[in-house]
Enzyme design. Structure first.
Site, PDB file in Angstrom:
ATOM      1  CD  GLU A  41       7.266  12.947  -6.040  1.00 57.83           C
ATOM      2  OE1 GLU A  41       6.144  13.101  -6.541  1.00 57.83           O
ATOM      3  OE2 GLU A  41       8.027  13.899  -5.789  1.00 57.83           O
ATOM      4  CE  LYS A 114       2.840  15.283  -6.086  1.00 64.90           C
ATOM      5  NZ  LYS A 114       4.146  15.322  -6.779  1.00 64.90           N
ATOM      6  CB  CYS A 151       6.375  15.755  -3.857  1.00 62.66           C
ATOM      7  SG  CYS A 151       7.681  16.904  -4.406  1.00 62.66           S
TER       8      CYS A 151
END
Length: 294
Positions: A41, A114, A151
């Site tokens: 990331e 995300k 993540c």
């Protein structure tokens, strides 16, 4: 069966330092007959979300943009599918934490923004990132349908399940997670074990292989007042199969190019003996759309 790779790396300023490592990893992955390379990331530099600072927005870039152009050239050169991570500038005041997928011919095959954005000490991402608005849609590539998440998404079974229901053949998690060095060893062990367990659980629950690619090394908080102020990224990137079996695992403290052979067709065999998707009681799950059941 094809080989898949991920690069567990330290991310540094200037960004050219990180880029050199990525370019080297691409060559090595191609020489090992890999078909895909997953990057950590926000791999273009340090993890800047340790503090809230408007100057950090200068790191953002458009998508498509310089990073996708550079990764696309590497993908085409080596015949690799590359999954990267970009601090996306969508518009003034609208920024995303965005995964980008470059197909083996170099084209931008798709993006994922995300969806789950954390806001914890040392991880002030809500200051920087607007939650994603593209949903949980796999990206079609030369190697198959990729369910790319990022993540904090890795803690949510709903995200993995929705990718699976949309036809993903593989779950990929570029990530930046680590310890507060002031936590004791027992707490650090619990956190790492939970991180690995929940993602292996996504593999099992959905009958899909999982690749989780983390950063490694200590990154001090800018303007820290004590040497221990910062994040010790815990590495331990791993690749597991559709029953959660570990195929490869990186160490906690070393840059690593992790490679494993994955049979994407085995997921169907696993789902035949563990038909979780068949037995879902979708008629009874309506309350999942509520924040809480009072």
């Amino acid at each position: 069966m094809p080989n898949f790779a991920l690069l567990q790396a330290r991310q540094e300023d200037p960004s050219e330092t990180s880029r050199d490592g990525i370019a080297t990893a691409c060559r090595a992955a191609a020489e090992a007959n890999c078909r895909l390379l997953l990057l950590p990331e926000l791999h273009n530099g340090p993890y800047f979300c340790q503090r809230e600072d408007t100057a950090e927005f200068d790191r953002a870039e458009p998508v498509p943009g310089p990073t996708t152009q550079w990764l696309g050239a590497l993908a085409a050169e080596h015949g690799l599918v590359i999954v990267g991570s970009v601090f996306e500038r969508r518009a003034p005041g609208v920024y995303h934490n965005t995964a980008v997928v470059l197909d083996a011919d170099g084209r931008l095959a798709g993006v994922y923004r995300k969806m789950h954005i954390p806001d914890d000490p040392g991880f002030y991402e809500k200051f920087y990132f607007t939650p994603g608005d593209l949903g949980f849609e796999p990206v079609d590539t030369a190697i198959g349908r990729l369910g790319v998440l990022v993540c904090w998404d890795q803690w949510f079974p709903e995200a993995a399940r929705l990718m699976a229901l949309a036809g993903a053949e593989l779950l990929l998690y570029p990530t930046a997670i680590g310890w507060d060095p002031r936590d004791d060893a027992a707490e650090q062990a619990r956190q790492l074990d939970a991180w690995m367990t929940v993602q292996r659980g996504h593999a099992i629950a959905n009958g899909l292989p999982v690749l989780a690619c983390n950063r490694v090394g200590f990154e001090q908080t800018p303007e820290a007042t004590a040497p221990e102020d910062g994040i010790q990224f815990w590495g331990n990137s791993f690749i597991c199969g559709p029953q959660g079996e570990l195929l490869a695992r990186a160490p906690a403290d070393e840059v690593s190019l992790l490679i494993a052979e994955i049979d994407l067709s085995r997921g169907e065999q696993v789902r035949r003996i563990w038909p979780f998707l068949r037995d879902r009681r979708i008629d009874g799950y309506g309350d999942l759309l509520k924040r809480w059941r009072d």
